[in-house]
Design a protein around this motif. Structure first.
Motif, PDB file in Angstrom:
ATOM      1  N   ASN A 168     -11.202   5.992   0.033  1.00  0.00           N
ATOM      2  CA  ASN A 168     -11.476   7.265  -0.620  1.00  0.00           C
ATOM      3  C   ASN A 168     -12.884   7.335  -1.182  1.00  0.00           C
ATOM      4  O   ASN A 168     -13.177   8.188  -2.018  1.00  0.00           O
TER       5      ASN A 168
ATOM      6  N   ARG B 202      -5.866  -1.281   5.672  1.00  0.00           N
ATOM      7  CA  ARG B 202      -7.291  -1.241   5.872  1.00  0.00           C
ATOM      8  C   ARG B 202      -7.994  -1.789   4.653  1.00  0.00           C
ATOM      9  O   ARG B 202      -7.586  -1.570   3.548  1.00  0.00           O
TER      10      ARG B 202
ATOM     11  N   CYS C  36     -13.165   1.374  -3.493  1.00  0.00           N
ATOM     12  CA  CYS C  36     -12.131   1.887  -2.610  1.00  0.00           C
ATOM     13  C   CYS C  36     -12.803   2.569  -1.438  1.00  0.00           C
ATOM     14  O   CYS C  36     -13.381   3.639  -1.592  1.00  0.00           O
TER      15      CYS C  36
ATOM     16  N   GLY D 125      -7.319   3.595  -4.501  1.00  0.00           N
ATOM     17  CA  GLY D 125      -6.054   2.864  -4.420  1.00  0.00           C
ATOM     18  C   GLY D 125      -4.890   3.681  -3.926  1.00  0.00           C
ATOM     19  O   GLY D 125      -3.770   3.194  -3.891  1.00  0.00           O
ATOM     20  N   THR D 126      -5.113   4.932  -3.524  1.00  0.00           N
ATOM     21  CA  THR D 126      -3.979   5.780  -3.144  1.00  0.00           C
ATOM     22  C   THR D 126      -3.685   5.746  -1.650  1.00  0.00           C
ATOM     23  O   THR D 126      -2.728   6.343  -1.204  1.00  0.00           O
ATOM     24  N   SER D 127      -4.541   5.050  -0.856  1.00  0.00           N
ATOM     25  CA  SER D 127      -4.263   5.054   0.587  1.00  0.00           C
ATOM     26  C   SER D 127      -3.688   3.720   1.048  1.00  0.00           C
ATOM     27  O   SER D 127      -2.493   3.553   1.111  1.00  0.00           O
ATOM     28  N   CYS D 128      -4.555   2.742   1.334  1.00  0.00           N
ATOM     29  CA  CYS D 128      -4.016   1.482   1.845  1.00  0.00           C
ATOM     30  C   CYS D 128      -3.611   0.546   0.710  1.00  0.00           C
ATOM     31  O   CYS D 128      -2.836  -0.372   0.897  1.00  0.00           O
ATOM     32  N   GLY D 129      -4.163   0.748  -0.494  1.00  0.00           N
ATOM     33  CA  GLY D 129      -3.786  -0.058  -1.641  1.00  0.00           C
ATOM     34  C   GLY D 129      -4.503  -1.396  -1.755  1.00  0.00           C
ATOM     35  O   GLY D 129      -4.309  -2.123  -2.709  1.00  0.00           O
ATOM     36  N   SER D 130      -5.356  -1.737  -0.786  1.00  0.00           N
ATOM     37  CA  SER D 130      -5.938  -3.084  -0.844  1.00  0.00           C
ATOM     38  C   SER D 130      -6.937  -3.227  -1.985  1.00  0.00           C
ATOM     39  O   SER D 130      -7.312  -4.323  -2.352  1.00  0.00           O
TER      40      SER D 130
HETATM   41  S1  FES Z   1      -9.452   0.731  -0.226  1.00  0.00           S
HETATM   42 FE1  FES Z   1      -8.646   1.856  -1.869  1.00  0.00          FE
HETATM   43  S2  FES Z   1      -6.823   2.668  -1.069  1.00  0.00           S
HETATM   44 FE2  FES Z   1      -7.682   1.669   0.670  1.00  0.00          FE
END
Ligand code: FES
Ligand code: SF4
Lengths: 670, 115
Positions: free
Chosen positions: A250, A670, A247, A278-283
């Motif tokens: 973060n 992102r 991630c 996984g808590t920001s863009c989620g990708s």
């Molecule tokens: S890369 Fe993990 S939340 Fe954006």
């Protein structure tokens, strides 16, 4: 689309990627004018915009112009305070995120770190961490921004990361262009071809999370295996080294995640909570799942945060313990107050077990809006009404009755794919009046609003058809009347064809029946929709009694053991042993369940009563059908209509056509 | 159509018209308000779904997420924190909240101005 740069998305993609992107975009009917500036917007006679003038002398007709202008930092406070600004705005700070006044710091998009503003979330977090460290006496500096991006442009996946344009001295490019799947990919490698420096993906960005996590490290697989589209195996997160950042929003590495998994995080929400991955863009969320799989963790079957058990286990609990209310269930076997996932599931289970009318007592608060108003919510807040027309057979009198109701209430009218008639545009307060008329004309609820039996479609059958070998209409009517009102994990559809020509499309249904010279063939597990699937042959040449008994068992077993929103096809596929197992349970009674299933269906058939008639007879239930609790006679003013092809339709388009439209920002991930 | 501003407490209905965990819509000074009664008290929010653009929030399901009382939009199921109005699924989206109280068995609402 007018773009000043010589290609689309010049910052993210290189020339070949831009060309691929342009091909996609032009295929959608969008013309791209590249490398040219707009010099003027010209109004038409009515004063609104009519055309754009381009610098090369061309002119483009336009009714609506959307200007993408990027972002501008909110630096008013710094201006007012007399602090120096960056060359393109933003509060000028040094690598410690400190302004020229040593007592003042800036973080996030408004901060111009060494003169550059970063409009992305990860650099924003990084500046906050720098300042926090400094305030605690540390010496952190801004590490430079990760500008990796993944986004969708008009539905086309585009991603770029690291040194996407190959500016590192001596770097090597590996490119891959596939005109068939129409994807383009480029990897930028170090001069010894061992280290991944960056890359560009257009058309298929599924490898993005793994590739991005590998930037600066060894390649997780040979370049071609990484780039070949749809080859998930090469690019799985399981192949990542421990130090790889999974991630990047973060800054969470694979080692961090593996440690969290070893420490007892057994699902994605737990991993999110303890690592923030996984808590920001989620990708990166797909990679979190892959890492859980790689660690051999079985994913939880919990229904939601309020119940640790699956729908099937919940069904057994409710049935065996004789639980009749949600509050008792959640108090004894769950936690919290429920949610839009578990409440409708429990409501459906209680209904399947014959716990009374869906609007009685506490059950009313569990139903989602369709079941609560016994009608289908539409986009404008109005509802549609579908009376049951068993087997698609209807008398002229009843057809006229529907037409009169539609005319008198000004409802948009459409024939459905299930041989019924859908009436749209009813307000909540009109539903009882509409149903009063329909019930008086002999109609009953079609359950189009419920996860329930919808329709049993039929072909012409041997009564009229020259080819027919059985009475498909008669059987369809009998089946629809037998199973009407039966609530299930998902909607249920059926059809009956009178001969092998299959005009009723029975094999596209959850249970379909096709006539033979000597009886009926039963097919199960078909559906249309998002993933169409033909039903499989389950039993042949059945008598009508044997057929009905087998369908009884099939439906009851499905209702008891399927997951939430799992249609029959997915339910059978997920079953250990598949169709053979199902045959063993339902035909050979291998689990000793059949008597129980038969009895459950007999109870359903005996207890059926029309939900709408029950509502009309009960003032307490009728009370809910008002638009406003404090103004029962006021119709909802937000529901208005325009006319299209001679019928009423929601007025939104007509009302908004010439008004400025607020457009949501495109989702940039992102 | 600009709604009449109602800054005072407006009586809406007797408390017993609100079923536990189920919403109703009310018209307060021309504004559509969605009212809910839960174990955690009364809540009032805009009836307008900020994402779907239809007046339907009163028909959403009430529940909880991680201990906070929630409301799910009946159109596309985004979940909102009833205590703050913030959407828990879409950052930046907010449901406007209004004040609500119970006086002598009557539910009263006071509209909140733009925040
Ligand atoms: S890369 Fe993990 S939340 Fe954006
Ligand atoms: S399926 Fe056979 S019986 Fe039915 S309409 Fe078609 S040809 Fe006729």
């Amino acid at each position: 689309m007018v773009e000043f740069a010589p290609r689309l998305m010049p910052v993210q993609v290189d020339e070949a990627g831009g060309a691929m992107l342009r091909r996609y975009v032009e295929e959608l009917g969008v013309t791209a004018y590249l490398g040219v500036a707009t010099t003027a917007l010209r109004p038409g006679p009515d004063g609104t915009v009519a055309a754009l003038d381009l610098a090369d002398g061309r002119s483009v007709d336009a009714e609506l112009v959307v200007v993408a202008a990027g972002i501008r930092p909110r630096d008013e406070l710094a201006r007012a305070a007399g602090l120096p600004l960056g060359p393109r705005g933003g509060v000028l700070v040094d690598a410690a995120c400190r302004t020229s006044d040593e007592r003042i710091w800036a973080v996030g998009e408004c901060a111009a770190v060494d003169g550059t503003c970063h409009g992305l979330v990860a650099p924003g977090y990084a500046t906050a961490e720098v300042v926090a460290d400094r305030l605690l006496g540390g010496a952190a500096t801004f590490p430079g921004a990760d500008t990796a991006t993944k986004l969708k442009l008009l539905g086309v996946d585009v991603a770029s990361f690291g040194d996407a344009h190959g500016v590192t001295p001596g770097c090597l490019d590996v490119t891959f262009t596939d005109p068939v799947t129409r994807s383009y990919a480029k990897l930028v490698l170090s001069d010894d071809a061992r280290t991944l420096l960056g890359g560009v993906l257009v058309g298929d960005a599924s490898a993005y999370p793994t590739l991005r996590a590998s930037v600066g490290g060894p390649l997780p697989a040979p370049p071609l295996a990484l780039l070949a589209p749809a080859d998930g195996a090469g690019a799985g997160a399981g192949a990542l080294p421990a130090a790889a950042q999974v991630c990047s929003c973060n800054a969470v590495t694979r080692a961090d995640l593996d440690a969290a998994i070893a420490g007892g995080a057994t699902d994605v929400p737990a991993l999110k909570a303890c690592t923030r991955a996984g808590t920001s863009c989620g990708s990166c969320v797909p990679m979190l799942k892959q890492l859980l799989d790689a660690a051999g963790v079985r994913q939880s079957t919990a229904l939601c945060e309020h119940f640790d058990v699956s729908r099937q286990e919940l069904f057994d609990l409710i049935r065996v313990r004789g639980i009749r209310t949600f509050s008792r269930l959640v108090a004894e076997h769950g936690r919290g107050r429920g949610c839009d996932i578990c409440k409708p599931v429990v409501a459906s289970i209680l209904a399947s077990l014959g716990a009374g009318h869906v609007l009685d007592g506490e059950a009313a608060s569990l139903q989602d809006t369709n079941d609560h108003f016994l009608a289908n919510l539409q986009r404008d807040g109005s509802y549609s009404v579908v009376p049951r027309i068993p087997g698609g057979e209807i008398t002229p009198e009843k057809l006229i009755a529907i037409g009169e109701v539609a005319r008198d209430f000004r409802l948009y009218t459409k024939i459905t794919g299930g041989q019924r008639i859908d009436l749209f545009g009813a307000r909540v307060d009109q539903l009882p009046q509409i149903w009063r008329r329909l019930v008086d004309a002999g109609f009953e609820s079609g359950h189009a609003y419920g996860k329930a039996l919808r329709t049993v479609k039929s072909c012409v059958g041997d009564t009229w058809c020259r080819y027919g070998v059985q009475d498909s209409v008669g059987l369809a009517v009998a089946l629809e009347l037998r199973y009407r009102g039966l609530r299930a994990p998902h909607k249920l559809k059926s059809a009956v064809s009178g001969c092998a020509r299959e005009c009723a499309e029975a094999r596209g249904k959850d249970f379909g029946i096709i006539a033979t010279e000597t009886g009926w063939n039963l097919y199960v597990g078909g559906n249309g929709g998002f993933r169409p699937r033909h039903a499989d042959l389950f039993a042949t040449d059945l008598s009508t009694e044997a057929l009905i008994q087998l369908i009884d068992r099939f439906l009851m077993y499905y209702i008891r053991t399927a997951d939430r929103l799992q249609r029959t096809a997915a339910w059978i596929e997920a079953m250990d042993g598949g169709l053979d197992h199902l045959r063993a349970v339902l035909v050979d009674d291998s689990l000793g369940l059949c008597a129980d299933l038969d009895a459950a269906m007999a109870r359903h058939v005996a207890a059926y009563s029309d939900e709408w008639r029950d509502v009309l007879e009960d003032p307490e239930r009728l009370r809910r059908f008002t638009s406003f609790v404090n103004a029962p006679d006021v119709p909802d003013p937000s529901i208005t209509f325009a006319v299209e092809r001679g019928q009423p339709v929601p007025a939104r388009d007509a009302a908004h056509r010439r008004q400025p439209v607020v457009l949501g920002l495109p989702e940039v991930r992102r | 159509m600009s709604p009449v501003v109602a800054l005072d407490w407006t009586p809406v209905c007797p408390l017993d018209r609100l079923d536990l965990d189920r919403g109703v819509a009310a018209l307060v000074g021309g504004v559509q308000v969605a009212l809910f009664r839960t174990d955690g008290g009364l809540f009032a929010v805009d009836n307008l779904d900020p994402v779907g653009g239809a007046y339907v929030m009163s028909r959403g399901l009430v529940g909880s997420r991680g201990g906070v009382p929630t409301l799910a939009s009946p159109l596309h199921k985004q979940v909102y924190d009833l205590t703050t109005g913030h959407c828990l699924d879409l950052p930046g989206v907010t449901l406007r909240r209004h004040r609500v109280r119970c006086r002598d068995g009557l539910v009263e609402v006071r509209l909140r101005q733009e925040e």
